[in-house]
Scaffold this active site. Structure first.
Site, PDB file in Angstrom:
ATOM      1  N   HIS A 178       3.728  14.610   5.520  1.00 10.83           N
ATOM      2  CA  HIS A 178       3.638  16.026   5.165  1.00 10.83           C
ATOM      3  C   HIS A 178       4.182  16.794   6.358  1.00 10.83           C
ATOM      4  CE1 HIS A 178       0.940  14.727   1.954  1.00 10.83           C
ATOM      5  NE2 HIS A 178       0.300  14.009   2.873  1.00 10.83           N
ATOM      6  N   SER A 183       0.836  -1.210   0.000  1.00  8.29           N
ATOM      7  CA  SER A 183       0.000   0.000   0.000  1.00  8.29           C
ATOM      8  C   SER A 183       0.866   1.254   0.000  1.00  8.29           C
ATOM      9  CB  SER A 183      -1.065   0.021   1.092  1.00  8.29           C
ATOM     10  OG  SER A 183      -2.076  -0.931   0.780  1.00  8.29           O
ATOM     11  N   CYS A 192      -0.891  -3.817   4.116  1.00  7.29           N
ATOM     12  CA  CYS A 192      -1.681  -5.046   4.102  1.00  7.29           C
ATOM     13  C   CYS A 192      -0.738  -6.227   4.316  1.00  7.29           C
ATOM     14  CB  CYS A 192      -2.365  -5.219   2.753  1.00  7.29           C
ATOM     15  SG  CYS A 192      -3.498  -3.878   2.390  1.00  7.29           S
TER      16      CYS A 192
END
Lengths: 146, 146
Positions: free
Chosen positions: B77, B72, B92
């Site tokens: 940020h 994934s 996952c």
């Protein structure tokens, strides 16, 4: 988690929308080019500015695409064989709406069902915790767009 | 949201860890190269496989970096002027732990405080809802890694 004042909200809180899309079109979910176009359009419709887009086509199926935005990011991971996509849209700034991006992707991928969860990301408020000379978001338009 | 059987969990549920890092080192938070290295190491420590890494250095400050994983993604940020970083780690597979990635980033960025929220992403269970001929995750190791 720190609480921000109401009049700081637009500049200091990001919204992170987590969506599960079910029973979508397997062909669209497995097309890297379709997913890239859909993510580009989702960014645009949410009011965000797309800076770069990266993607990967898995073998034998499935696509991941990540959109780096001026306002944070969009991501999508697809399982075409299950008709499923996991989406997240994180945007900052009053000019963007991450829910619009998720809803657009749901429509584009013809997902018959979806769930949506909205999280507030509590970016500390400059005006509450820092002196103006350290950082003033009103003097930095690009920064406040993230 | 669909519930999966206990014995399907490893293959059918992703975990999405949302972290807020506070009071981190402004210099590290503003270094694109440092953030890229930290995200690479975070992916490794969480047990994930990094496929690509994209980043952007904002003017006058702030970095966004997105790691596309076999399992994934990771995102970060940063707002160096606030000592703040917004992190998410979605992985996952039983071989990965997104919390480890978030904790590593907290340590690397010398964040004095952090909050962490864990979401389960409910990927539909193949065994419950699809006939084996449509999709059999046991025949597709790469796919089940996402």
């Amino acid at each position: 988690m720190m609480k921000v004042r109401k009049n700081d909200v637009d500049e200091t809180v990001g919204r992170h929308c987590i969506a599960e899309l079910y029973d979508g079109c397997p062909k669209k979910l497995n097309s890297e080019s379709f997913i890239r176009e859909a993510l580009t359009e989702a960014a645009k419709r949410s009011g965000a500015t797309l800076l770069s887009l990266t993607s990967h086509n898995f073998t034998p199926q499935g696509v991941t695409a990540l959109a780096l935005l001026s306002e944070s990011h969009l991501s999508i991971h697809t399982w075409p064989e299950l008709g499923y996509a996991a989406v997240d849209a994180f945007t900052c700034g009053a000019h963007t709406d991450p829910e619009v991006a998720c809803f657009y992707l749901k429509e584009a991928l013809v997902a018959e069902r979806y769930t949506l969860k909205m999280l507030e990301r509590a970016i500390p408020s400059v005006n509450l915790d820092r002196s103006p000379e350290v950082a003033d978001p009103t003097q930095n338009e690009e920064q406040t767009h993230r």
